[in-house]
Design an enzyme around this catalytic site. Structure first.
Site, PDB file in Angstrom:
ATOM      1  N   ASP A 114       0.851  -1.185   0.000  1.00  0.00           N
ATOM      2  CA  ASP A 114       0.000   0.000   0.000  1.00  0.00           C
ATOM      3  C   ASP A 114       0.893   1.243   0.000  1.00  0.00           C
ATOM      4  OD1 ASP A 114      -2.237   1.902   0.870  1.00  0.00           O
ATOM      5  OD2 ASP A 114      -3.296  -0.002   0.948  1.00  0.00           O
ATOM      6  N   HIS A 131      -3.508   5.944   3.736  1.00  0.00           N
ATOM      7  CA  HIS A 131      -4.323   4.787   3.377  1.00  0.00           C
ATOM      8  C   HIS A 131      -3.730   3.492   3.927  1.00  0.00           C
ATOM      9  CE1 HIS A 131      -6.110   1.832   0.479  1.00  0.00           C
ATOM     10  NE2 HIS A 131      -7.140   2.652   0.512  1.00  0.00           N
ATOM     11  N   SER A 158     -11.390  -1.166   0.154  1.00  0.00           N
ATOM     12  CA  SER A 158     -10.028  -1.246   0.672  1.00  0.00           C
ATOM     13  C   SER A 158     -10.016  -1.435   2.177  1.00  0.00           C
ATOM     14  CB  SER A 158      -9.231  -0.005   0.291  1.00  0.00           C
ATOM     15  OG  SER A 158      -9.784   1.141   0.858  1.00  0.00           O
TER      16      SER A 158
END
Length: 650
Positions: free
Chosen positions: A213, A281, A473
């Site tokens: 990520d 994220h 996600s």
């Protein structure tokens, strides 16, 4: 709150791409076009990086010089020049960048090419018999979640994990009515993962999970014992934000903001209003898996004692396919030139990233994932947030992955979640609005709560906080964390290690039924931690699929209620798929599903044949390529039944 769009890997359908190419060159053969992946070119308008796979045994496969000469010759045949739109002058330059771990070569051109130029170049590259495949090296992106407004954030540390009450997604999805956070309305929780009910017995100990990520920030509520053992796999300095090209030890997030120059120009075509602050994220995903439990601060994680290895593959603008493919290989214990091998090979790889383009086994992403699975890693990926069929998204459609859709607290498909037959299972990702509607009032029960930073750029300019996001996600790490618990439970029981195929089947067979039939198919059901752990421990019921060969019958025997799973891999371009049972004794039913095994009763199958007796048949004239799973279920005891699959290859 502005709706964050699912930023896509750039893709152009083959029919569209080659329509323009054929206008300039009608002599391109079908063999040449079959070598070129144009599915990843739809939204990108300029290309200067290309991944070429040379055939084993060729000089180009083992020589960077020969590979560069091969592409340079293709540039000459394509009549491409160093200046755009030039008809004379210096030839376009070609630089060999590196060898990917899967054996492909990455080259870069001296200027960016438009679609037609890129297609022409790839056609000329593909005319060489030494070339097996070529595709542009395009950007994938984090599956951009819907972010809870800052005013909704509970802020920093809270004593005794008092932010856990926000985490409806960790609790059992048994319909318990609960009021979440600052909400004034209560909701029946049908969408929770049930992870909290597994914590008295399992915490991920002994299992390694890799998160590919944006990397991870230093956060007081994260189990980051192995964060330094991760790696920043971004080669390009512009994307990484580091001073020079190259990869760097440690999986730390340096920020991925795009709301200042030069990122506005380079990432957003000068559209300043489309720029965003750093997303954090990867840290939010990381926290769902391994936030520290019972430490008197913040939130809780599903597998808090797992070794979580952050791998930074996404930075400013996103992340290149080539870097992500190498990340998958390195995470699973494969060798990547130029960096030390990973001393902590992952049993689970979690990827909340992707974009447009159907993924085939022969593609760069498909090849890297197949290698990881062969090394024993279960690869869990987000289905995407476009409310589209996930079969047209990568890596969600790559063969063998566990593709995860999103539900909200009510168990309803989140309005943004991708769907379709390639989705394996659903998990809590958040519905944003009250009662998981597609609009209305945002509620705390509409988000997944985890670890982030308050900074808008680099992490050292902010503080560690808890924040809400919603998306596939965030559904993905719920499944990744539960897979870690499954692997831990199997190890503690002393059973043999499960294969990725068995893990995937255990998730399918143990998924909890949706409270109501979804408006689009989103897998076998909602992931349930304890049920999945039980299915993994009882591994004898998690049989791997039996491979079928077109035109060759297998023989099935069993008792009433037995379910035998087969798989037939259908190549691109095949037609007239016929699945049959015939002969023998007893009574069976026949079920089929593309991309994922059907549930044991066949209830979620795409196609079925349930006539009395053994003569069952499913026929599909137009066939989607990929793995088709065929389930034979005994209605009565049966013996010596032939199971036959046929397709016409072209």
């Amino acid at each position: 709150m502005n709706r964050s769009q699912y930023l896509c890997l750039t893709a152009l359908a083959a029919a569209i791409g080659f329509a323009s190419a054929h206008a300039a060159d009608t002599t391109v053969s079908a063999d040449v076009t079959a070598k070129i992946n144009t599915r990843t070119m739809q939204k990108t308008t300029q290309f200067d990086r290309f991944i070429i796979t040379y055939r084993n045994g060729t000089t180009e496969r083992s020589s960077a010089t020969a590979a560069t000469q091969n592409v340079t010759a293709a540039v000459s045949r394509a009549k491409l020049h160093a200046s755009a739109n030039a008809t004379a002058g210096s030839a376009l330059g070609v630089t060999w960048k590196r060898k990917l771990a899967i054996g492909s070569d990455l080259v870069r051109t001296s200027r960016k090419l438009d679609r037609n130029e890129a297609l022409t170049l790839m056609q000329q590259i593909a005319t060489d018999p030494a070339v097996a495949a070529v595709e542009p090296d395009v950007m994938l992106h984090a599956v951009k979640d819907y972010v809870a407004p800052a005013s909704a954030s509970p802020g920093g540390s809270a004593p005794n994990d008092t932010n856990f009450p926000l985490q409806w997604h960790m609790r059992p999805g048994n319909g318990t009515v609960e009021k979440v956070g600052r909400d004034t309305t209560s909701f029946a929780n049908w969408g929770g993962s049930g992870a909290s009910s597994a914590w008295p017995n399992y915490d991920g100990s002994g299992v390694t999970v890799a998160v590919i990520d944006t990397g991870v920030i230093i956060h007081g509520d994260l189990n980051e014992d192995y964060a330094g053992a991760g790696y920043d796999m971004i080669n390009d300095s512009f994307v990484s934000g580091r001073a020079a090209d190259g990869r760097s030890p440690g999986g730390w997030d340096l920020g991925d903001w795009t709301n200042t120059e030069p990122y506005i120009t380079e990432c957003l075509d000068g559209n300043a209003s489309a720029g965003e602050a750093s997303s954090w994220h990867g840290s939010h995903v990381f926290g769902n898996i391994a936030a520290v439990n019972n430490n008197g601060t913040g939130v809780d994680g599903i597998a808090t004692h797992a070794k979580v290895i952050p791998i930074r593959a996404l930075g400013h603008c996103g992340g290149y396919t080539s870097d992500i493919a190498d990340s998958i290989t390195w995470a699973s214990g494969g060798h990547v030139d130029g960096i030390p091998d990973n001393p902590n090979p992952a049993q689970v790889i979690s990827m909340s990233l992707g974009g447009d383009g159907t993924c085939l086994a022969s593609d760069v992403s498909g090849t890297a994932i197949a290698g990881a699975m062969a090394r024993g890693a279960t690869v869990v990926v987000a289905a995407g947030n476009d409310s589209e069929d996930a079969s047209s998204h990568t890596p969600a459609s790559c063969p063998g992955v566990v593709a995860v859709a999103s539900v909200g607290i009510t168990g309803k498909r989140a309005f943004y979640s991708n769907y379709g037959s390639t989705v394996t299972v659903a998990a809590p990702g958040g519905g944003i609005y009250a009662n998981d509607a597609s609009s209305g009032t945002q509620v705390d029960a509409g988000f997944v709560w985890s670890t982030v930073s308050s900074s808008t750029t680099t992490p050292d300019q902010g503080t560690s906080v808890t924040g809400g996001m919603a998306g596939t996600s965030q559904a993905t790490p719920h499944v990744s964390g539960i897979v870690a618990l499954m692997i831990e439970a199997v190890n503690e029981a002393g059973h043999a290690t499960l294969t990725p195929d068995q893990i995937r089947l255990a998730l399918v067979n143990s998924a909890r039924n949706f409270p109501n039939t979804p408006d689009h198919p989103i897998g076998a059901g909602i992931v349930d931690a304890n049920a999945a752990i039980s299915a993994a421990i009882n591994y004898n019921s998690v049989a791997p699929s039996i491979a079928l060969t077109s035109g060759v019958a297998a023989i099935a025997s069993g008792k009433a209620g037995d379910a035998i799973l087969y798989r037939i891999d259908v190549p691109t371009g095949a037609t007239n798929l016929t699945l049959r049972t015939l002969g023998g004794t007893g009574d069976v039913s026949l079920f089929a599903k593309r991309g994922n095994p059907p549930s044991n009763d066949g209830g979620n199958a795409d196609f079925k044949s349930v006539k009395p007796g053994n003569s069952e048949s499913i026929v599909q004239t137009t066939v989607s390529p990929g793995s088709w799973y065929v389930l034979v279920v005994g209605v009565k005891d049966f013996a010596n039944v032939q199971v036959l699959a046929n397709y016409t290859a072209h």
